[in-house]
Scaffold this motif. Structure first.
Motif, PDB file in Angstrom:
ATOM      1  N   ARG A  47       0.820  -1.227   0.000  1.00 47.53           N
ATOM      2  CA  ARG A  47       0.000   0.000   0.000  1.00 47.53           C
ATOM      3  C   ARG A  47       0.845   1.265   0.000  1.00 47.53           C
ATOM      4  O   ARG A  47       0.465   2.263  -0.607  1.00 47.53           O
ATOM      5  CB  ARG A  47      -0.910   0.025   1.228  1.00 47.53           C
ATOM      6  CG  ARG A  47      -2.238  -0.669   1.009  1.00 47.53           C
ATOM      7  CD  ARG A  47      -3.239  -0.292   2.088  1.00 47.53           C
ATOM      8  NE  ARG A  47      -2.716  -0.523   3.429  1.00 47.53           N
ATOM      9  CZ  ARG A  47      -2.777  -1.687   4.077  1.00 47.53           C
ATOM     10  NH1 ARG A  47      -3.332  -2.729   3.504  1.00 47.53           N
ATOM     11  NH2 ARG A  47      -2.292  -1.801   5.294  1.00 47.53           N
ATOM     12  N   LEU A  48       1.983   1.234   0.699  1.00 55.73           N
ATOM     13  CA  LEU A  48       2.831   2.418   0.819  1.00 55.73           C
ATOM     14  C   LEU A  48       3.547   2.763  -0.486  1.00 55.73           C
ATOM     15  O   LEU A  48       3.883   3.904  -0.738  1.00 55.73           O
ATOM     16  CB  LEU A  48       3.893   2.206   1.914  1.00 55.73           C
ATOM     17  CG  LEU A  48       3.372   2.180   3.350  1.00 55.73           C
ATOM     18  CD1 LEU A  48       4.436   1.589   4.282  1.00 55.73           C
ATOM     19  CD2 LEU A  48       2.975   3.571   3.811  1.00 55.73           C
ATOM     20  N   MET A  49       3.778   1.744  -1.303  1.00 54.70           N
ATOM     21  CA  MET A  49       4.551   1.926  -2.521  1.00 54.70           C
ATOM     22  C   MET A  49       3.633   1.887  -3.747  1.00 54.70           C
ATOM     23  O   MET A  49       2.475   1.520  -3.645  1.00 54.70           O
ATOM     24  CB  MET A  49       5.633   0.842  -2.598  1.00 54.70           C
ATOM     25  CG  MET A  49       6.550   0.791  -1.376  1.00 54.70           C
ATOM     26  SD  MET A  49       7.564   2.277  -1.119  1.00 54.70           S
ATOM     27  CE  MET A  49       8.855   2.012  -2.349  1.00 54.70           C
ATOM     28  N   ASP A  50       4.174   2.271  -4.907  1.00 56.86           N
ATOM     29  CA  ASP A  50       3.373   2.281  -6.135  1.00 56.86           C
ATOM     30  C   ASP A  50       3.391   0.924  -6.831  1.00 56.86           C
ATOM     31  O   ASP A  50       2.436   0.538  -7.503  1.00 56.86           O
ATOM     32  CB  ASP A  50       3.895   3.346  -7.103  1.00 56.86           C
ATOM     33  CG  ASP A  50       3.764   4.744  -6.510  1.00 56.86           C
ATOM     34  OD1 ASP A  50       2.772   5.000  -5.808  1.00 56.86           O
ATOM     35  OD2 ASP A  50       4.665   5.574  -6.738  1.00 56.86           O
ATOM     36  N   GLU A  51       4.509   0.228  -6.738  1.00 61.40           N
ATOM     37  CA  GLU A  51       4.639  -1.088  -7.372  1.00 61.40           C
ATOM     38  C   GLU A  51       5.246  -2.032  -6.357  1.00 61.40           C
ATOM     39  O   GLU A  51       6.090  -1.628  -5.553  1.00 61.40           O
ATOM     40  CB  GLU A  51       5.550  -1.001  -8.607  1.00 61.40           C
ATOM     41  CG  GLU A  51       4.977  -0.149  -9.721  1.00 61.40           C
ATOM     42  CD  GLU A  51       6.007   0.168 -10.805  1.00 61.40           C
ATOM     43  OE1 GLU A  51       7.038  -0.516 -10.907  1.00 61.40           O
ATOM     44  OE2 GLU A  51       5.772   1.131 -11.543  1.00 61.40           O
ATOM     45  N   PHE A  52       4.795  -3.276  -6.395  1.00 65.78           N
ATOM     46  CA  PHE A  52       5.259  -4.255  -5.421  1.00 65.78           C
ATOM     47  C   PHE A  52       5.278  -5.627  -6.070  1.00 65.78           C
ATOM     48  O   PHE A  52       4.274  -6.078  -6.603  1.00 65.78           O
ATOM     49  CB  PHE A  52       4.302  -4.251  -4.218  1.00 65.78           C
ATOM     50  CG  PHE A  52       4.661  -5.229  -3.136  1.00 65.78           C
ATOM     51  CD1 PHE A  52       5.523  -4.868  -2.110  1.00 65.78           C
ATOM     52  CD2 PHE A  52       4.119  -6.506  -3.131  1.00 65.78           C
ATOM     53  CE1 PHE A  52       5.852  -5.758  -1.099  1.00 65.78           C
ATOM     54  CE2 PHE A  52       4.440  -7.412  -2.126  1.00 65.78           C
ATOM     55  CZ  PHE A  52       5.308  -7.038  -1.106  1.00 65.78           C
ATOM     56  N   VAL A  53       6.437  -6.269  -6.074  1.00 69.19           N
ATOM     57  CA  VAL A  53       6.563  -7.596  -6.657  1.00 69.19           C
ATOM     58  C   VAL A  53       7.286  -8.478  -5.648  1.00 69.19           C
ATOM     59  O   VAL A  53       8.341  -8.104  -5.136  1.00 69.19           O
ATOM     60  CB  VAL A  53       7.383  -7.568  -7.977  1.00 69.19           C
ATOM     61  CG1 VAL A  53       7.514  -8.963  -8.556  1.00 69.19           C
ATOM     62  CG2 VAL A  53       6.748  -6.627  -8.981  1.00 69.19           C
ATOM     63  N   ILE A  54       6.702  -9.629  -5.355  1.00 68.51           N
ATOM     64  CA  ILE A  54       7.337 -10.545  -4.418  1.00 68.51           C
ATOM     65  C   ILE A  54       7.556 -11.882  -5.094  1.00 68.51           C
ATOM     66  O   ILE A  54       6.706 -12.362  -5.833  1.00 68.51           O
ATOM     67  CB  ILE A  54       6.505 -10.698  -3.120  1.00 68.51           C
ATOM     68  CG1 ILE A  54       7.212 -11.611  -2.130  1.00 68.51           C
ATOM     69  CG2 ILE A  54       5.093 -11.189  -3.427  1.00 68.51           C
ATOM     70  CD1 ILE A  54       6.601 -11.582  -0.733  1.00 68.51           C
ATOM     71  N   ASP A  55       8.735 -12.433  -4.867  1.00 63.42           N
ATOM     72  CA  ASP A  55       9.084 -13.727  -5.429  1.00 63.42           C
ATOM     73  C   ASP A  55       9.705 -14.521  -4.296  1.00 63.42           C
ATOM     74  O   ASP A  55      10.729 -14.107  -3.750  1.00 63.42           O
ATOM     75  CB  ASP A  55      10.075 -13.527  -6.577  1.00 63.42           C
ATOM     76  CG  ASP A  55      10.419 -14.848  -7.260  1.00 63.42           C
ATOM     77  OD1 ASP A  55       9.573 -15.758  -7.236  1.00 63.42           O
ATOM     78  OD2 ASP A  55      11.539 -14.956  -7.799  1.00 63.42           O
ATOM     79  N   SER A  56       9.055 -15.611  -3.901  1.00 64.04           N
ATOM     80  CA  SER A  56       9.570 -16.381  -2.784  1.00 64.04           C
ATOM     81  C   SER A  56       9.447 -17.860  -3.065  1.00 64.04           C
ATOM     82  O   SER A  56       8.457 -18.322  -3.631  1.00 64.04           O
ATOM     83  CB  SER A  56       8.800 -16.036  -1.508  1.00 64.04           C
ATOM     84  OG  SER A  56       9.419 -16.656  -0.397  1.00 64.04           O
ATOM     85  N   GLU A  57      10.475 -18.581  -2.684  1.00 62.97           N
ATOM     86  CA  GLU A  57      10.473 -20.019  -2.883  1.00 62.97           C
ATOM     87  C   GLU A  57      10.872 -20.678  -1.573  1.00 62.97           C
ATOM     88  O   GLU A  57      11.955 -20.398  -1.052  1.00 62.97           O
ATOM     89  CB  GLU A  57      11.475 -20.368  -3.988  1.00 62.97           C
ATOM     90  CG  GLU A  57      11.126 -21.640  -4.717  1.00 62.97           C
ATOM     91  CD  GLU A  57      12.105 -21.924  -5.840  1.00 62.97           C
ATOM     92  OE1 GLU A  57      12.572 -23.070  -5.914  1.00 62.97           O
ATOM     93  OE2 GLU A  57      12.385 -21.011  -6.625  1.00 62.97           O
ATOM     94  N   PRO A  58      10.006 -21.521  -1.015  1.00 62.27           N
ATOM     95  CA  PRO A  58      10.346 -22.198   0.232  1.00 62.27           C
ATOM     96  C   PRO A  58      11.700 -22.905   0.137  1.00 62.27           C
ATOM     97  O   PRO A  58      11.975 -23.574  -0.854  1.00 62.27           O
ATOM     98  CB  PRO A  58       9.203 -23.204   0.424  1.00 62.27           C
ATOM     99  CG  PRO A  58       8.039 -22.552  -0.270  1.00 62.27           C
ATOM    100  CD  PRO A  58       8.644 -21.865  -1.461  1.00 62.27           C
ATOM    101  N   GLY A  59      12.544 -22.666   1.125  1.00 64.37           N
ATOM    102  CA  GLY A  59      13.864 -23.270   1.155  1.00 64.37           C
ATOM    103  C   GLY A  59      14.910 -22.504   0.375  1.00 64.37           C
ATOM    104  O   GLY A  59      16.102 -22.783   0.454  1.00 64.37           O
ATOM    105  N   LYS A  60      14.484 -21.509  -0.401  1.00 61.75           N
ATOM    106  CA  LYS A  60      15.440 -20.761  -1.236  1.00 61.75           C
ATOM    107  C   LYS A  60      15.557 -19.291  -0.840  1.00 61.75           C
ATOM    108  O   LYS A  60      16.578 -18.659  -1.063  1.00 61.75           O
ATOM    109  CB  LYS A  60      15.020 -20.843  -2.707  1.00 61.75           C
ATOM    110  CG  LYS A  60      15.107 -22.243  -3.269  1.00 61.75           C
ATOM    111  CD  LYS A  60      15.997 -22.265  -4.495  1.00 61.75           C
ATOM    112  CE  LYS A  60      16.388 -23.682  -4.865  1.00 61.75           C
ATOM    113  NZ  LYS A  60      15.531 -24.323  -5.833  1.00 61.75           N
ATOM    114  N   GLY A  61      14.462 -18.730  -0.317  1.00 69.76           N
ATOM    115  CA  GLY A  61      14.516 -17.322   0.057  1.00 69.76           C
ATOM    116  C   GLY A  61      13.467 -16.477  -0.634  1.00 69.76           C
ATOM    117  O   GLY A  61      12.620 -16.987  -1.361  1.00 69.76           O
ATOM    118  N   THR A  62      13.570 -15.179  -0.384  1.00 69.44           N
ATOM    119  CA  THR A  62      12.562 -14.232  -0.857  1.00 69.44           C
ATOM    120  C   THR A  62      13.231 -13.010  -1.467  1.00 69.44           C
ATOM    121  O   THR A  62      14.216 -12.505  -0.941  1.00 69.44           O
ATOM    122  CB  THR A  62      11.671 -13.792   0.329  1.00 69.44           C
ATOM    123  OG1 THR A  62      11.115 -14.966   0.937  1.00 69.44           O
ATOM    124  CG2 THR A  62      10.546 -12.873  -0.119  1.00 69.44           C
TER     125      THR A  62
END
Length: 133
Positions: free
Chosen positions: A109-124
């Motif tokens: 909400r605070l930012m204009d664009e937000f992309v998250i990529d997360s893989e269990p055991g690998k990180g975010t």
């Protein structure tokens, strides 16, 4: 890349350092105090997540330019346990730390664009962008 500065997140002082870096870059770019506060809050939340859940990682702040627009991008990366249920962590009010933090939905909400990529055991990896209005 000269437009990018990073802070390794290992302890709580690093969260403060990342916030300070973000505020300075935001000020340099000409963001007003309200947007500076939004940006530093987002950085704080992302850095705290790295510290709490991954143990360590890094937060990078970069100045970005697209056509005539200028902006600031926060890149938060860790090789922690990752997030198994992205939909759940993106729900308002969801907290695993019992904290009252804005969490990832707050950052979005605070930012204009937000992309998250997360893989269990690998990180975010999270990319959050704020454009100068």
């Amino acid at each position: 890349m000269e437009n990018q500065s990073c802070v390794k997140i290992i302890n709580e002082w690093d969260i403060v350092a990342a916030r300070q870096l973000g505020r300075n870059v935001a000020k340099d770019l000409g963001f007003g105090t309200v947007d500076q506060a939004r940006i530093t809050t987002a950085i704080s939340e992302l850095a705290r997540n790295i510290y709490l859940y991954a143990g360590q990682g890094q937060v990078c702040i970069e100045k970005i330019y697209d056509g005539g627009k200028a902006g600031l991008r926060i890149l938060a990366a860790d090789s922690g346990p990752g997030i198994s249920d992205l939909r759940q962590v993106m729900e308002d009010g969801y907290s695993t730390s019992g904290g009252l933090g804005a969490g990832l939905p707050g950052v979005k909400r605070l930012m204009d664009e937000f992309v998250i990529d997360s893989e269990p055991g690998k990180g975010t990896d999270i990319k959050a962008t704020k454009w100068l209005r």
